[in-house]
Design an enzyme around this catalytic site. Structure first.
Site, PDB file in Angstrom:
ATOM      1  CE1 TYR A  13      -2.944   3.132   0.592  1.00 42.09           C
ATOM      2  CE2 TYR A  13      -3.443   2.340   2.798  1.00 42.09           C
ATOM      3  CZ  TYR A  13      -3.627   3.257   1.802  1.00 42.09           C
ATOM      4  OH  TYR A  13      -4.497   4.308   1.984  1.00 42.09           O
TER       5      TYR A  13
ATOM      6  CE  LYS B 281      -6.095   1.053   0.633  1.00 42.59           C
ATOM      7  NZ  LYS B 281      -6.449   0.836   2.052  1.00 42.59           N
TER       8      LYS B 281
END
Length: 309
Positions: A142, A167
């Site tokens: 992420y 992400k």
């Protein structure tokens, strides 16, 4: 092979449960958390990701984070995959969280860039590689805006052969376009997810979907948007995406305090937020309720913990 053993790129929504606390904020309310998981699965969410920032993870102890992850795996009981959030400022702690999650039955783990330290691109790639190598389930890195340059992204893909996706918290159109291009050229089974519910623009760019912080507030809107995007029906998806964007900007201030307030308005009370997150005052709550009504969500999203008809 894509995420969750999909034959290609796995596409869909990974819903982030919220964290219910007892009234004195001393403990996690296990029963209400389990009720939430059952409700979300009943609404048709394809995957769950407990312990993300929507779930107030920075305000949870390591034990509480592990508890929520184990409860999600237990209550889900194989009905949907569970992607555990394992972020920490230290690589070692992230590795330990990931190992605990994998041993408990999580299908994958997601880890943000280390908080505070602002590592170089090389150090960040090493951080993610250490997590990926420590577990036998896929990792979803992420990254936030500015964390990783596009020049280094190919090196990240090479260093993480078992990663299933990424992400991205970056809403810069040029960055996301190039990121999806690099993925398409090198790893066509690799899923690129938006950090929140911008499913339509991600699909247009070649991405896989999004994480959802608003699945408990508007599960039917999330599901309808996801279905329209998956069907390639831009005409149907566009007004849903615009409504979702309006909802996100309504609830984003004071995040996730307003998200919890919206859940309470819709009969899905999960208790207070933990400091330093602040709860919206009465005037803010009234304003949120008016906007939810104006968006039609108090009518379409149902009330309480009833499953969709």
């Amino acid at each position: 092979m894509g995420l969750f053993d999909a034959p290609g790129m796995w596409k869909g929504v990974l819903c982030a449960p919220l964290t219910p606390f007892t009234s004195d904020l001393a403990f996690v309310d296990d029963d209400r958390f389990a009720q939430q998981i059952d409700f979300l699965i009943g609404q048709g969410v394809p995957a769950l990701s407990p312990g993300l920032h929507a779930g107030e993870s920075p305000s949870l102890s390591a034990g509480e984070r592990d508890l929520l992850m184990r409860l999600t795996v237990e209550v889900a009981d194989g009905r949907v995959p569970v992607v555990a959030h394992v972020s920490s400022s230290a690589t070692r702690q992230s590795v330990e969280h990931a190992q605990t999650a994998a041993a408990a039955g999580a299908a994958a783990v997601v880890s943000a860039s280390p908080y505070y330290w602002q590592p170089t691109d090389g150090a960040l790639i090493d951080h993610f590689a250490a997590i990926a190598e420590a577990v036998d389930v896929p990792l979803i890195p992420y990254v936030y805006p500015g964390d990783l340059t596009l020049d280094s992204f190919a090196a990240l893909l090479d260093a993480l052969p078992t990663a299933g996706g990424i992400k991205s918290g970056d809403f810069d159109l040029q960055y996301l376009t190039e990121l999806c291009r690099i993925v398409a050229d090198r790893r066509p089974d690799f899923s690129v997810f938006a950090g929140v519910e911008y499913a339509l623009p991600m699909a247009v760019l070649g991405g896989a979907g999004c994480f959802s912080a608003l699945g408990l507030v508007a599960p039917r809107l999330v599901a309808a948007l996801s279905a329209a995007v998956e069907a390639g029906d831009v005409v149907a998806a566009l007004p849903l995406q615009r409504k979702m964007s309006a909802l996100w900007h309504l609830l984003r201030p004071g995040y996730p305090g307003r998200v919890k307030a919206a859940c309470t308005i819709l009969g899905r009370d999960l208790g207070p937020v933990r400091p330093p997150v602040s709860a919206p005052d009465a005037a803010e709550v009234n304003a949120v309720e008016r906007e939810l009504t104006a968006l039609g969500l108090t009518e379409t999203e149902g009330f309480g913990w009833r499953a969709a008809p």
